[in-house]
Design a protein around this motif. Sequence first.
Motif: not given
Length: 230
Positions: A27-48
Amino acid sequence: MELFLEVCSKLADGFITAFFLFALTLIFALPLGLLMAFCTMSKFSAVRIPMKLIVWILRGTPLMLQIFAIFYLPGLLNLFVWPQMNTGWAWFDTTFTTRFIAALVAFVINYAAYFSEIYRGGIESISKGQYEAGQVLGLTKREVFFKVVLLQVVKRIIPPMSNEIITLIKDTSLANTIAVYELIYEAKEFMVVKGLIWPLFVAGGFYLIFVGILTIVFGKIEKKLDYFKA
């Protein structure tokens, strides 16, 4: 026969705890994993960059080590103490102990890291041409993602995701390292107190049955999405 029923009753209690750990992790890891995926694909290096480092650490260190660290380090460093449930409902309070909560946090962040890489791989596997085609048809980027891309991503990530989820139900046994009263812990108690080893094999039967159910469920989901095949 009476002993066998006693063993099955205790193991059933342990399985319920393991199931709650499994279900709440998803319940908690599936949405958190999606958020983390978007962060790792972010154009902002400070986030990625920091997120990629976090994912690398979580995937590169043993889950057992993370459980120990999350349970013991806050107290050793005087940061905080894991809260004790005090609802007045005995079964709830004895199931969701401080140890259970600490184990749950460890499982959530660990599996979110694995799920994030699966999400990222699925999203990046969709050709840019599909995004461009959707925009040519007048769709916004949001509409293209949810109406064109998302179901294709789901189809592609179901096999690796199902493997991780099946691994998760077996990994719940690691919670016994901090004395969470899950399935393996209960089976080990019979071995230590009464010198019985066969409850461990009965516990294995619980896992086999549940994994079999999950395998059937994921097989049906894959068939539902077969229309995406070329």
